[in-house]
Design an enzyme around this catalytic site. Sequence first.
Site, PDB file in Angstrom:
ATOM      1  N   ARG A   1      19.436  56.281  67.178  1.00  0.00           N
ATOM      2  CA  ARG A   1      20.789  56.054  66.655  1.00  0.00           C
ATOM      3  C   ARG A   1      21.264  54.620  66.865  1.00  0.00           C
ATOM      4  O   ARG A   1      22.209  54.175  66.213  1.00  0.00           O
ATOM      5  CB  ARG A   1      21.767  57.035  67.307  1.00  0.00           C
TER       6      ARG A   1
ATOM      7  N   ASP B   1      20.817  55.619  80.079  1.00  0.00           N
ATOM      8  CA  ASP B   1      21.895  55.256  79.155  1.00  0.00           C
ATOM      9  C   ASP B   1      23.260  55.694  79.658  1.00  0.00           C
ATOM     10  O   ASP B   1      24.215  55.777  78.882  1.00  0.00           O
ATOM     11  CB  ASP B   1      21.635  55.834  77.761  1.00  0.00           C
TER      12      ASP B   1
ATOM     13  N   ASN C   1      37.279   8.483  84.524  1.00  0.00           N
ATOM     14  CA  ASN C   1      38.015   8.923  83.339  1.00  0.00           C
ATOM     15  C   ASN C   1      37.145   8.731  82.104  1.00  0.00           C
ATOM     16  O   ASN C   1      36.678   7.621  81.835  1.00  0.00           O
ATOM     17  CB  ASN C   1      39.313   8.128  83.189  1.00  0.00           C
TER      18      ASN C   1
END
Length: 454
Positions: A21, A109, A365
């Site tokens: 599935r 699962d 910077n």
Amino acid sequence: MAAAMSNPIAAIILAAGKGTRMKSDLHKVLHPIAGRPMLLHLMASFSALPPAKTVVVVGDKRDQVEAAVAGTGALVAVQDPQLGTAHAALQAKDALAGFDGVVLVCFGDCPMLTAETIRRLCAPLETGALVAVLGFRPRDTAAYGRIIADADGNVSKMVEHKDASPEERAVDLCNSGVIVAAAHDMWRLLEAVGNDNAAGEYYLPDVATGAIAEGQRVAVVETDAAEVAGINSRAELAAAEAQWQAFKREEAMAGGVSLRAPETVWFSWDTELGRDVTIEPNVFFGPGVTVADNVTIRANSHIEGASIGAGCEVGPFARLRPGTVLGEKAKIGNFVETKKAVLGEGAKANHLTYLGDVTVGAAANIGAGTITCNYDGYFKYRTEIGERAFIGSNSALVAPVRIGADAIVAAGSAVTRDVADGELRLVRGEQLVKPGWADRFHDAMRKKKAAEKK
């Protein structure tokens, strides 16, 4: 947390099914929740017991599952052919030869199953039950097997939905499939399971049915339906992800994190957050992120594999990739991307910058539009920027290159050689000035355009 169990436990995790599935080339139990395969979520949860041994029963796509559990210490057993869940559990017998404790059988699962629930499930074995099964009460009983039990949790019957009477189907206590028994009982009951059913398969619930037929006590322990919900489709996987994320958000806020829009923040299984952290909307955490105290992560930022120091500010619209390390009070602003970038304390890259394979010194910077050119098509190279250095806007630093402490790189420079400490580096073409040229150009173009309209 319940007291430690008096008997050792071995876990058999069934992961042999095809998972059709899911419609995926990836084995069902390896589909991730919060970036981690659901099978490994389950195994991590069980580490709190911990099991003396763990056996993962594989079948379809066995190479994928074996690779996933390599290095975990788990043993692998193979079910071939696949003849049902009881048959699958029995394949672990050789791997557990000589084990004399409690055997748990569960499913790969069902990643939300917790060690605490397993402890509760095993408790009836110490008060006379031969087998204990885990039950739940879903809102929709659908086609679940039913557990017929009295008020004390003593099971009188286990029945599949298709075989249940109308009265039995009215019972809302359903079978999760999780089951425990002492090893010697589990093996003999599994071996006694038959396949006299429509599918010709050997079903795990018949372990409990066999014990009941012997006149033995079988107990049911209940848990919340969300904990034992199996994941068999993409929709169920999404629901499990949502469930996990909701739990993690609650945990984060309880630990001192402010989430401005909780439902829009997505965590990884291993995200670590300090106190007084503020996270604005639409922030995604991939694996490997640690965030220290007093950090602000602004909206629409994507962070993975990064360590963020105390007092930092990140975003909005920032992307921190693996190998990023931000020192205390560093700042990464909007539309800045980092990768293998180490920024020292107070360093700043406020906007529109790529910092890859770079070390940035404290208080440096980095101006807007700066790029560390770290890749020549074959190899990656590093850039080093010293403390308090100032990199002007729209600069390209072509690695390997070093910018010294207190150095200044003028805006628009393409730097290909090292810059010494305290040095100014300006790399620009000479500006050409032609007074009145633009005016003459505009006049000529306007006349030309007017002439074309006639």
